[in-house]
Each structure stands twice: as C-alpha cells, then as structure tokens.
Design a protein around this motif. Structure first.
Motif, short mmCIF file in Angstrom:
data_model
loop_
_atom_site.label_atom_id
_atom_site.label_comp_id
_atom_site.label_asym_id
_atom_site.label_seq_id
_atom_site.Cartn_x
_atom_site.Cartn_y
_atom_site.Cartn_z
N MET A 1 0.84 -1.18 0.00
CA MET A 1 0.00 0.00 0.00
C MET A 1 0.89 1.25 0.00
SD MET A 1 -3.48 -0.10 0.77
CE MET A 1 -4.50 -1.47 0.39
N GLN A 2 0.42 2.23 -0.73
CA GLN A 2 1.17 3.49 -0.80
C GLN A 2 0.97 4.29 0.49
OE1 GLN A 2 0.20 5.91 -4.17
NE2 GLN A 2 1.43 7.62 -3.47
N GLU A 3 2.06 4.84 1.02
CA GLU A 3 2.01 5.69 2.21
C GLU A 3 2.38 7.11 1.79
OE1 GLU A 3 3.10 3.10 6.04
OE2 GLU A 3 4.83 3.62 4.80
N GLY A 4 2.09 8.05 2.68
CA GLY A 4 2.47 9.44 2.40
C GLY A 4 1.57 10.41 3.12
N ALA A 5 1.85 11.67 2.88
CA ALA A 5 1.06 12.73 3.51
C ALA A 5 0.99 13.92 2.58
CB ALA A 5 1.68 13.14 4.84
N THR A 6 -0.14 14.63 2.65
CA THR A 6 -0.29 15.89 1.94
C THR A 6 -0.80 16.92 2.92
OG1 THR A 6 -2.55 15.39 1.25
CG2 THR A 6 -0.79 14.81 -0.29
N SER A 7 -0.42 18.15 2.70
CA SER A 7 -0.84 19.22 3.62
C SER A 7 -1.09 20.49 2.82
CB SER A 7 0.25 19.46 4.67
OG SER A 7 -0.16 20.47 5.57
N ASP A 8 -2.21 21.12 3.08
CA ASP A 8 -2.52 22.44 2.52
C ASP A 8 -2.63 23.40 3.68
OD1 ASP A 8 -2.70 21.72 -0.21
OD2 ASP A 8 -4.71 20.93 0.13
N TYR A 9 -2.06 24.58 3.49
CA TYR A 9 -1.96 25.55 4.58
C TYR A 9 -2.31 26.92 4.04
CZ TYR A 9 0.28 27.82 8.62
OH TYR A 9 0.53 28.55 9.75
N LEU A 10 -3.16 27.64 4.78
CA LEU A 10 -3.56 28.98 4.40
C LEU A 10 -3.45 29.87 5.62
CD1 LEU A 10 -4.93 30.94 2.32
CD2 LEU A 10 -7.10 30.20 3.33
N MET A 11 -2.86 31.03 5.47
CA MET A 11 -2.73 31.96 6.59
C MET A 11 -2.90 33.39 6.08
SD MET A 11 0.38 32.45 9.29
CE MET A 11 1.30 33.75 8.51
N GLY A 12 -3.58 34.20 6.87
CA GLY A 12 -3.75 35.61 6.53
C GLY A 12 -3.75 36.45 7.79
N GLN A 13 -3.39 37.71 7.63
CA GLN A 13 -3.34 38.62 8.78
C GLN A 13 -3.73 40.02 8.32
OE1 GLN A 13 0.35 38.52 10.95
NE2 GLN A 13 -0.09 40.40 12.01
N GLU A 35 -5.14 21.67 6.26
CA GLU A 35 -5.73 20.39 5.88
C GLU A 35 -4.56 19.41 5.77
OE1 GLU A 35 -8.95 19.73 5.10
OE2 GLU A 35 -9.72 21.77 5.17
N LEU A 36 -4.60 18.35 6.55
CA LEU A 36 -3.52 17.36 6.55
C LEU A 36 -4.13 15.98 6.33
CD1 LEU A 36 -0.57 16.46 7.12
CD2 LEU A 36 -1.20 16.42 9.55
N GLU A 37 -3.60 15.24 5.35
CA GLU A 37 -4.05 13.87 5.13
C GLU A 37 -2.82 12.97 5.19
OE1 GLU A 37 -6.38 10.96 2.00
OE2 GLU A 37 -6.15 13.07 1.50
N GLU A 38 -2.94 11.90 5.99
CA GLU A 38 -1.84 10.96 6.16
C GLU A 38 -2.33 9.55 5.81
OE1 GLU A 38 0.42 12.36 10.04
OE2 GLU A 38 -1.77 12.46 10.26
N LEU A 39 -1.50 8.80 5.11
CA LEU A 39 -1.82 7.43 4.71
C LEU A 39 -0.70 6.50 5.19
CD1 LEU A 39 -2.85 8.18 1.02
CD2 LEU A 39 -4.36 7.87 2.98
#
Length: 176
Positions: A1-13, A35-39
């Motif tokens: 099975m494929q493993e891994g992680a993806t992450s999207d990040y948004l920040m504002g001020q 948003e974090l997804e881990e497999l």
C-alpha cells in the motif's frame, strides 16, 4: 500500500493601527487553516492489504484590539480585548480494496474571550507604578466522531463520556 502525507496551509493577517487624539489604537486579526491527510500501510495479512487514513482539518482565528495612551504628564492607560477560536476535526478510517470503514476520530472547539486594562502612574523620574486587571472566559468542547451507535447501556455511557463541554472564567488579579 502506498504511504504518504499531503498538507494544505492557508494563513492571513490584517493589522490596523492609528491614533485617536492622544491615544493609540492597534487591531490585529489572523486566520489559519490547515488540511492534513496521512496514509499508512496497516496490513496485517499480506493476502489482505489494508491502509490507515487520517484527515485533520484545523481552522483558527485570533483577534486583539487595544487602545492605550503612553505615560504622558505622569499618567498612562491601556484597554484591550481579544478573541481566539480554534476548531479541529480529526477523521480516521481503514481501507482495503473493497471497503472503507470509519474509525473513531475527534472534534474539538476552543473559544476564549479576554478583556484587560491597566493604568500607570509615574511616581518620580525612573519609577512608574502600574496596576491592571484581566477577565478571561473560555469554552472548551469536544466529541468523538464516527463513534459506533450505542447498542447497549454500557456503550451509551461510554459515548456520553466521549462528549465534553466546559466553561471557565478567570479574573486576574484574583480577589482576596
């Protein structure tokens, strides 16, 4: 099975600052989303490959506004308010070639509001006395996500324990 992680990040001020007569104003607001997804390979039997998936969605907003007058003619003051909100949802599941089965995750929410102030009095050159106060109200809540339905009284009791709400107020300095 494929493993891994993806992450999207948004920040504002956003920061606003200026003067109101002799007083100064500063208002700051920040926003963060992740948003974090881990497999992960969760295979026990090589004949039945299985994957564990975990998704974490977090949003936070933090705001503070304060107005103050620096010590002028021996006297200064500050008044402010802040607010923080954090919301996190964590979902988990096991997947094989045919099915995706959700497993228990969690949802947490934190809200905190604070009012504060202080006054300063110059007693002599190089010596200033300052006194202040702070009131904070916090609300915390959390619950299980994708929890199995209560099939028995024991499960219903366990499910009730998986949900929590709490409010707290704090005053500083504390009263005697």
């Amino acid at each position: 099975m494929q493993e891994g992680a993806t992450s999207d990040y948004l920040m504002g001020q956003l920061v606003l600052s200026g003067r109101i007569g002799p007083a100064r104003l500063r208002s700051t607001t920040g926003f963060v989303r992740q948003e974090l997804e881990e497999l992960y390979d969760a295979t026990i039997d090589p004949e039945a490959p299985r994957r564990f998936s975990q998704e974490n969605h977090t949003e936070m907003i933090a705001h503070e506004t304060r107005v103050w007058q620096p010590v002028t003619n021996g006297f200064g003051w500050l008044v402010g308010a802040s607010y923080t909100h954090n919301h996190t949802v964590l979902r988990r599941s096991f997947e094989d070639n045919l099915l995706r089965k959700a497993t228990t995750g969690v949802r947490n929410i934190i809200d905190e509001m604070t009012l504060y102030s202080e006054v300063s009095l110059r007693l002599r050159r190089g010596l200033t006395a300052t006194a202040g106060g702070r009131f904070t109200y916090s609300r915390l809540s959390g619950s299980g996500q994708d929890v199995m339905p209560a099939a028995s009284p024991a499960m219903a009791s366990l499910r009730a324990q998986m949900t929590a709400d709490r409010d707290t107020s704090t005053v500083l300095p504390p009263s005697p």
